[in-house]
Design a protein around this motif. Structure first.
Motif, PDB file in Angstrom:
ATOM      1  N   LEU A 145      58.476 -23.245  24.038  1.00  0.00           N
ATOM      2  CA  LEU A 145      58.079 -21.891  24.452  1.00  0.00           C
ATOM      3  C   LEU A 145      58.111 -21.862  25.974  1.00  0.00           C
ATOM      4  CD1 LEU A 145      54.830 -21.467  22.260  1.00  0.00           C
ATOM      5  CD2 LEU A 145      57.210 -21.358  21.516  1.00  0.00           C
ATOM      6  N   VAL A 146      59.001 -21.047  26.516  1.00  0.00           N
ATOM      7  CA  VAL A 146      59.095 -20.977  27.982  1.00  0.00           C
ATOM      8  C   VAL A 146      58.403 -19.711  28.464  1.00  0.00           C
ATOM      9  CG1 VAL A 146      60.630 -20.985  29.981  1.00  0.00           C
ATOM     10  CG2 VAL A 146      61.308 -22.191  27.900  1.00  0.00           C
ATOM     11  N   PHE A 147      57.524 -19.903  29.424  1.00  0.00           N
ATOM     12  CA  PHE A 147      56.835 -18.759  30.029  1.00  0.00           C
ATOM     13  C   PHE A 147      57.615 -18.397  31.286  1.00  0.00           C
ATOM     14  CE2 PHE A 147      53.427 -21.476  28.028  1.00  0.00           C
ATOM     15  CZ  PHE A 147      53.432 -20.771  26.836  1.00  0.00           C
ATOM     16  N   MET A 148      58.576 -17.507  31.107  1.00  0.00           N
ATOM     17  CA  MET A 148      59.515 -17.170  32.181  1.00  0.00           C
ATOM     18  C   MET A 148      58.795 -16.380  33.273  1.00  0.00           C
ATOM     19  SD  MET A 148      62.563 -18.160  31.780  1.00  0.00           S
ATOM     20  CE  MET A 148      63.902 -18.505  30.659  1.00  0.00           C
ATOM     21  N   GLN A 149      58.808 -16.937  34.473  1.00  0.00           N
ATOM     22  CA  GLN A 149      58.096 -16.264  35.562  1.00  0.00           C
ATOM     23  C   GLN A 149      58.889 -16.161  36.850  1.00  0.00           C
ATOM     24  OE1 GLN A 149      54.545 -18.771  34.619  1.00  0.00           O
ATOM     25  NE2 GLN A 149      53.488 -17.188  35.791  1.00  0.00           N
ATOM     26  N   ARG A 165      50.288 -33.668  11.761  1.00  0.00           N
ATOM     27  CA  ARG A 165      51.533 -34.234  12.310  1.00  0.00           C
ATOM     28  C   ARG A 165      52.007 -33.476  13.557  1.00  0.00           C
ATOM     29  NH1 ARG A 165      54.096 -37.930   9.367  1.00  0.00           N
ATOM     30  NH2 ARG A 165      53.325 -38.328   7.263  1.00  0.00           N
ATOM     31  N   MET A 166      51.237 -32.500  14.007  1.00  0.00           N
ATOM     32  CA  MET A 166      51.702 -31.649  15.099  1.00  0.00           C
ATOM     33  C   MET A 166      51.094 -32.058  16.443  1.00  0.00           C
ATOM     34  SD  MET A 166      53.334 -29.510  13.114  1.00  0.00           S
ATOM     35  CE  MET A 166      53.713 -28.168  14.218  1.00  0.00           C
ATOM     36  N   TRP A 167      51.914 -31.974  17.485  1.00  0.00           N
ATOM     37  CA  TRP A 167      51.470 -32.215  18.865  1.00  0.00           C
ATOM     38  C   TRP A 167      51.947 -31.045  19.723  1.00  0.00           C
ATOM     39  CZ3 TRP A 167      48.421 -36.370  20.019  1.00  0.00           C
ATOM     40  CH2 TRP A 167      48.327 -37.377  19.044  1.00  0.00           C
ATOM     41  N   PHE A 168      51.167 -30.717  20.733  1.00  0.00           N
ATOM     42  CA  PHE A 168      51.478 -29.571  21.588  1.00  0.00           C
ATOM     43  C   PHE A 168      51.449 -30.058  23.035  1.00  0.00           C
ATOM     44  CE2 PHE A 168      49.228 -28.511  17.760  1.00  0.00           C
ATOM     45  CZ  PHE A 168      50.028 -27.544  17.182  1.00  0.00           C
ATOM     46  N   SER A 169      52.421 -29.615  23.821  1.00  0.00           N
ATOM     47  CA  SER A 169      52.398 -30.048  25.219  1.00  0.00           C
ATOM     48  C   SER A 169      52.414 -28.839  26.132  1.00  0.00           C
ATOM     49  CB  SER A 169      53.596 -30.954  25.511  1.00  0.00           C
ATOM     50  OG  SER A 169      54.779 -30.194  25.475  1.00  0.00           O
ATOM     51  N   VAL A 170      51.776 -28.991  27.286  1.00  0.00           N
ATOM     52  CA  VAL A 170      51.753 -27.904  28.272  1.00  0.00           C
ATOM     53  C   VAL A 170      52.123 -28.467  29.638  1.00  0.00           C
ATOM     54  CG1 VAL A 170      49.985 -26.619  26.994  1.00  0.00           C
ATOM     55  CG2 VAL A 170      49.276 -28.165  28.832  1.00  0.00           C
ATOM     56  N   TYR A 171      52.507 -27.587  30.554  1.00  0.00           N
ATOM     57  CA  TYR A 171      52.855 -28.012  31.906  1.00  0.00           C
ATOM     58  C   TYR A 171      51.579 -28.444  32.639  1.00  0.00           C
ATOM     59  CZ  TYR A 171      54.936 -27.915  36.554  1.00  0.00           C
ATOM     60  OH  TYR A 171      55.374 -28.260  37.810  1.00  0.00           O
ATOM     61  N   ASP A 200      59.611 -32.624  31.447  1.00  0.00           N
ATOM     62  CA  ASP A 200      59.448 -32.218  30.050  1.00  0.00           C
ATOM     63  C   ASP A 200      59.000 -30.770  29.874  1.00  0.00           C
ATOM     64  OD1 ASP A 200      59.939 -34.790  28.651  1.00  0.00           O
ATOM     65  OD2 ASP A 200      58.275 -35.430  29.922  1.00  0.00           O
ATOM     66  N   ASN A 201      58.207 -30.253  30.809  1.00  0.00           N
ATOM     67  CA  ASN A 201      57.593 -28.950  30.563  1.00  0.00           C
ATOM     68  C   ASN A 201      57.886 -27.901  31.632  1.00  0.00           C
ATOM     69  OD1 ASN A 201      55.916 -30.723  28.625  1.00  0.00           O
ATOM     70  ND2 ASN A 201      55.387 -28.637  28.085  1.00  0.00           N
ATOM     71  N   TRP A 202      59.114 -27.906  32.066  1.00  0.00           N
ATOM     72  CA  TRP A 202      59.591 -26.849  32.964  1.00  0.00           C
ATOM     73  C   TRP A 202      61.009 -26.575  32.523  1.00  0.00           C
ATOM     74  CZ3 TRP A 202      57.159 -24.157  36.851  1.00  0.00           C
ATOM     75  CH2 TRP A 202      57.980 -23.312  37.617  1.00  0.00           C
ATOM     76  N   TRP A 203      61.339 -25.314  32.277  1.00  0.00           N
ATOM     77  CA  TRP A 203      62.690 -25.043  31.776  1.00  0.00           C
ATOM     78  C   TRP A 203      63.468 -24.137  32.705  1.00  0.00           C
ATOM     79  CZ3 TRP A 203      66.530 -21.788  30.067  1.00  0.00           C
ATOM     80  CH2 TRP A 203      67.553 -22.416  29.328  1.00  0.00           C
ATOM     81  N   SER A 204      64.722 -24.490  32.974  1.00  0.00           N
ATOM     82  CA  SER A 204      65.618 -23.579  33.689  1.00  0.00           C
ATOM     83  C   SER A 204      66.983 -23.652  33.035  1.00  0.00           C
ATOM     84  CB  SER A 204      65.711 -23.955  35.168  1.00  0.00           C
ATOM     85  OG  SER A 204      65.968 -25.325  35.301  1.00  0.00           O
ATOM     86  N   PRO A 234      57.317 -22.544  33.525  1.00  0.00           N
ATOM     87  CA  PRO A 234      56.655 -23.630  32.803  1.00  0.00           C
ATOM     88  C   PRO A 234      56.824 -23.437  31.306  1.00  0.00           C
ATOM     89  CG  PRO A 234      55.036 -22.051  33.595  1.00  0.00           C
ATOM     90  CD  PRO A 234      56.368 -21.621  34.152  1.00  0.00           C
ATOM     91  N   SER A 235      56.799 -24.528  30.558  1.00  0.00           N
ATOM     92  CA  SER A 235      56.987 -24.380  29.125  1.00  0.00           C
ATOM     93  C   SER A 235      55.929 -25.150  28.355  1.00  0.00           C
ATOM     94  CB  SER A 235      58.388 -24.868  28.728  1.00  0.00           C
ATOM     95  OG  SER A 235      58.434 -26.270  28.762  1.00  0.00           O
ATOM     96  N   SER A 236      55.909 -24.889  27.076  1.00  0.00           N
ATOM     97  CA  SER A 236      54.958 -25.536  26.181  1.00  0.00           C
ATOM     98  C   SER A 236      55.743 -25.916  24.933  1.00  0.00           C
ATOM     99  CB  SER A 236      53.849 -24.535  25.849  1.00  0.00           C
ATOM    100  OG  SER A 236      52.834 -25.163  25.111  1.00  0.00           O
ATOM    101  N   GLU A 237      55.689 -27.190  24.561  1.00  0.00           N
ATOM    102  CA  GLU A 237      56.517 -27.637  23.436  1.00  0.00           C
ATOM    103  C   GLU A 237      55.673 -27.983  22.218  1.00  0.00           C
ATOM    104  OE1 GLU A 237      60.281 -29.625  25.813  1.00  0.00           O
ATOM    105  OE2 GLU A 237      58.719 -30.924  25.041  1.00  0.00           O
TER     106      GLU A 237
END
Ligand code: SER
Length: 301
Positions: free
Chosen positions: A192-196, A115-121, A148-152, A161-164
């Motif tokens: 999950l945000v990869f803060m850069q 039931r799991m899905w993973f998303s990346v930038y 969807d996959n960038w967080w600020s 960039p993030s991964s959900e």
């Protein structure tokens, strides 16, 4: 369980900060777990630890992150909610962030992989590879763009960039990749945000002193999955509030069912209002006071 897991992985458990940010004029309300760590990400403040974990009180009613109009019709949006998070300040980065999330959800909490899905930038080949290495089937790792996959946090400040992680709670036979970030049966549970970078007022991105991690999981959403409910309002955080509304109205279950969105809006808004008043906010005409009055009016209406 979340806090305990991350303590075992060497994280300092830090109390939630207030809903009213103490020293940040860019925000009316704390809208994410990372807010109290903003200066730590920017390298302006040193803390005696490089890893932290929190359950943070959040309010998403004004500014960049605003869920007010979704509350009621949506089974899972809130104005006030608690965000579970783990943070790395220049310590671990993508590999461990992904490994920890996988281990906690799949191995410790026992969520079913089917039931799991993973998303990346878009261009994040590394994050995709790390999910596959952790155990995700390739076809369950999807790519999305900035929306969807960038967080600020806001217009300025730490971002990346993030991964959900999404959880599908519908009928297994009709599950498809095309539903992720689109249909209601696909529930985003953890970001999950990869803060850069530090977004500057002129729009440029300056690199942070060190790549860092900021994650946010909805406590109420995780609870709905673990308690086998298809919406947050049937979990133990909300069920007593829903029952109390019904009792105050002197109504039966059919009435609640016919007016579900209204009951839910009142339940959600009561929590926000209570927490805001507890921090000294009063209904009024400006700023935070106005937001409180707006929530109160929407519940009353
Ligand atoms: N800051 C990110 C979010 O709010 C992850 O915690 O989704």
């Amino acid at each position: 369980a979340f806090i305990r897991y991350f303590e075992q992985q060497g994280h300092q458990a830090v109390p939630s900060s207030a809903l009213i940010p103490q020293a940040d004029p860019t925000l009316l309300f704390t809208n994410a777990g990372m807010v109290q760590f903003k200066d730590t990400f920017l390298g302006l403040e040193q803390r005696p630890y490089k890893r932290a974990t929190t359950s943070q009180k959040c309010l998403r009613v004004s500014g960049k992150h605003n869920d007010l109009e979704n509350v009621g019709p949506s089974p899972r949006h809130h104005t006030f909610f608690e965000m579970l998070g783990n943070f790395s300040f220049g310590d671990y980065f993508k590999r461990d962030a992904i490994r920890f999330a996988w281990h906690l959800l799949i191995d410790e909490l026992g969520l079913p992989l089917e039931r799991m899905w993973f998303s990346v930038y878009n261009d994040d080949d590394e994050a995709e590879r790390l999910w596959i290495e952790a155990g995700a089937p390739k076809e369950r790792v999807l790519r999305f763009g900035k929306k969807d996959n960038w967080w600020s946090m806001g217009d300025t400040g730490p971002c990346g960039p993030s991964s959900e992680i999404h959880y599908y709670w519908g009928d297994l036979a009709t599950q498809t990749a095309a539903g992720v970030n689109k249909d209601d049966e696909y529930l985003e549970i953890w970001n999950l945000v990869f803060m850069q970078y530090d977004a500057k007022p002129d729009g440029t991105l300056a690199p942070l002193p060190a790549p860092s991690v900021d994650t946010g999981a909805g406590l109420e959403r995780l609870a709905s999955i673990l308690q086998g409910k298809d919406n947050n309002y049937d979990t133990d955080a909300f069920a007593p509030i829903m029952a109390r509304i019904q009792e105050l109205l002197g109504q039966d279950d059919a009435h609640r069912q016919q007016n579900l969105a209204r009951y839910r809006a009142i339940a959600d808004h009561s929590r926000s209002i209570s927490f805001l008043i507890a921090e000294g906010v009063m209904p009024g005409n400006e700023g935070r006071n106005y937001v409180l009055r707006m929530i109160l009016r929407r519940a009353a209406r």
